[in-house]
Design an enzyme around this catalytic site. Structure first.
Site, PDB file in Angstrom:
ATOM      1  NE  ARG A 106     -69.613 -14.177  98.391  1.00 40.34           N
ATOM      2  CZ  ARG A 106     -70.239 -13.782  99.501  1.00 40.34           C
ATOM      3  NH1 ARG A 106     -71.531 -13.524  99.486  1.00 40.34           N
ATOM      4  NH2 ARG A 106     -69.582 -13.655 100.634  1.00 40.34           N
ATOM      5  CG  HIS A 154     -66.736 -17.012 103.583  1.00 35.94           C
ATOM      6  ND1 HIS A 154     -66.060 -16.066 102.841  1.00 35.94           N
ATOM      7  CD2 HIS A 154     -67.871 -16.389 104.032  1.00 35.94           C
ATOM      8  CE1 HIS A 154     -66.753 -14.936 102.843  1.00 35.94           C
ATOM      9  NE2 HIS A 154     -67.845 -15.108 103.560  1.00 35.94           N
ATOM     10  CD  GLN A 196     -67.465 -13.924 108.010  1.00 27.70           C
ATOM     11  OE1 GLN A 196     -68.033 -13.321 107.112  1.00 27.70           O
ATOM     12  NE2 GLN A 196     -67.382 -13.437 109.239  1.00 27.70           N
ATOM     13  CG  ASP A 205     -73.133 -19.624 108.076  1.00 22.04           C
ATOM     14  OD1 ASP A 205     -73.842 -18.613 107.864  1.00 22.04           O
ATOM     15  OD2 ASP A 205     -72.485 -20.192 107.172  1.00 22.04           O
ATOM     16  CB  CYS A 256     -70.339 -15.285 108.838  1.00 22.61           C
ATOM     17  SG  CYS A 256     -71.568 -16.435 108.192  1.00 22.61           S
ATOM     18  NE  ARG A 266     -65.459 -10.663 105.474  1.00 26.38           N
ATOM     19  CZ  ARG A 266     -66.292 -11.118 104.529  1.00 26.38           C
ATOM     20  NH1 ARG A 266     -67.504 -11.479 104.859  1.00 26.38           N
ATOM     21  NH2 ARG A 266     -65.887 -11.257 103.285  1.00 26.38           N
TER      22      ARG A 266
HETATM   23  N1   CP Z   1     -70.572 -12.835 105.694  1.00 27.47           N
HETATM   24  C1   CP Z   1     -70.636 -12.607 104.368  1.00 27.47           C
HETATM   25  O1   CP Z   1     -69.839 -13.073 103.557  1.00 27.47           O
HETATM   26  O2   CP Z   1     -71.650 -11.772 104.015  1.00 27.47           O
HETATM   27  P1   CP Z   1     -72.111 -11.444 102.523  1.00 27.47           P
HETATM   28  O3   CP Z   1     -72.680 -12.699 101.930  1.00 27.47           O
HETATM   29  O4   CP Z   1     -73.150 -10.354 102.682  1.00 27.47           O
HETATM   30  O5   CP Z   1     -70.931 -10.970 101.748  1.00 27.47           O
HETATM   31  N1  NVA Z   2     -72.670 -20.459 104.548  1.00 22.64           N
HETATM   32  C1  NVA Z   2     -73.205 -19.238 103.980  1.00 22.64           C
HETATM   33  C2  NVA Z   2     -72.304 -18.092 104.289  1.00 22.64           C
HETATM   34  C3  NVA Z   2     -72.821 -16.749 103.839  1.00 22.64           C
HETATM   35  C4  NVA Z   2     -71.848 -15.638 104.117  1.00 22.64           C
HETATM   36  C5  NVA Z   2     -73.402 -19.408 102.486  1.00 22.64           C
HETATM   37  O1  NVA Z   2     -72.532 -19.990 101.842  1.00 22.64           O
HETATM   38  O2  NVA Z   2     -74.415 -18.948 101.963  1.00 22.64           O
END
Ligand code: CP
Ligand code: NVA
Length: 305
Positions: free
Chosen positions: A104, A131, A134, A225, A264, A292
């Site tokens: 990430r 993502h 997700q 989101d 999400c 997930r």
């Molecule tokens: N939806 C998602 O990726 O959640 P986190 O940021 O908690 O991993």
């Molecule tokens: N769009 C959000 C998703 C979090 C899971 C972000 O990137 O923070």
């Protein structure tokens, strides 16, 4: 050839179907030892986090453990990348120790760079542009609710972001109609729209609009989101522009009578979603979070087989 999972577009449509079916099997057989042990026996998976995470961190760590492997969770701030070590050297060295690398990170170019130099599979646990893990969980959630994905309509309302991109790519690949409603200036990246169109199967399509109600019309699912993603500057102007795109009971009333609400997570109640949409009877959001775990297992098995 080493497999990677950076945007989801690396998959062939039949591989996407296979992963979703396998995830459903992992879900159904979670307690059966035979289903959960073996795929990652004696394998270590590095899970690198340069941004915070609740669901991704927990689901990926549990998935590797339940498949018999060792999850090595690493904080980017404790690695030498935080002191300037190159992604290339990180990829070359990490590949000598582990069997797959999840990351990430803020910039999508980092995951692309990592995959270019790694000799083991690399998978995306969220970047500023995509993502896809997700997206897999979102498709599994809809497939289990509706029985199929082809020809189903998903409305996404809000900020055109990384989550939007993965819904467009994987949804179009699954033959879904993805209607995205954003304010002017907050549309998804044209490159993500183009990528989705390039992998769409019959019936799969992306439509962009500025009207949340027309996007929600006749939708099977309505998704939103956060308005401010990780690494992004908080902005009152953006929140004002996004206010009419809130996922609420009123917006769901424009969708099909049995349409579900998706998010999400993490959610900001009162901003992009109302309490009734998040916790009400039409919410599939906590199934979506659970999924997930199951898709993570199926994807790891796919990447390492
Ligand atoms: N939806 C998602 O990726 O959640 P986190 O940021 O908690 O991993
Ligand atoms: N769009 C959000 C998703 C979090 C899971 C972000 O990137 O923070």
């Amino acid at each position: 050839m080493t497999k990677h999972f950076l945007t989801g577009a690396e998959l062939a449509p039949e591989e996407l179907g296979g992963i979703l079916n396998r995830a459903a099997q992992f879900k159904a057989e979670r307690d059966a030892l035979a289903a959960r042990r073996g795929a990652l026996a004696a394998k270590t998976v590095a899970l690198i986090f340069e941004h915070p995470s609740t669901r991704t961190r927990m689901s990926s760590e549990v998935a590797v453990y339940e498949l018999g492997g060792h999850p090595m969770v690493l904080s980017g701030s404790n690695m030498q990348i935080s002191r300037g070590e190159s992604i290339k050297d990180t990829a070359l060295v990490t590949s000598r120790f582990v069997h797959a690398i999840g990351i990430r990170t803020g910039s999508h170019s980092t995951v692309v760079d990592l995959a270019a130099h790694a000799t083991v599979p690399v998978f995306n646990l969220l970047t500023d542009q995509h993502h896809p893990m997700q997206g897999l969980a979102d498709l599994l959630t809809m497939q289990q609710r509706f029985g199929n994905l082809e020809g189903r309509k998903l409305a996404y309302v809000g900020d055109g972001n990384n989550v939007t991109a993965s819904l467009m790519v994987l949804g179009a690949m699954a033959g879904m109609e993805i209607a995205v409603a954003t304010p002017v200036g907050f549309e998804p990246e044209p490159a993500a729209v183009g990528l989705a169109e390039s992998v769409a199967t019959a019936g799969g399509a992306v439509e962009l609009t500025n009207d949340p109600q027309s996007a929600a019309a006749e939708a099977d699912a309505v998704y939103t989101d956060v308005w401010v993603s990780m690494g992004e500057q908080d902005s009152d102007a953006k929140k004002t522009a996004l206010a009419p795109y809130q996922l609420s009971g009123d917006l769901l009333a424009h969708a099909k009578a049995d349409a579900i609400a998706l998010h999400c997570l993490p959610a900001h109640v009162g901003e992009e979603i109302t309490e009734d949409a998040l916790y009400g009877p039409r919410s599939a959001i906590f199934d979506q979070a659970e999924n997930r775990l199951h898709v993570q297992k199926a994807l790891l098995e796919y990447l390492l087989s």
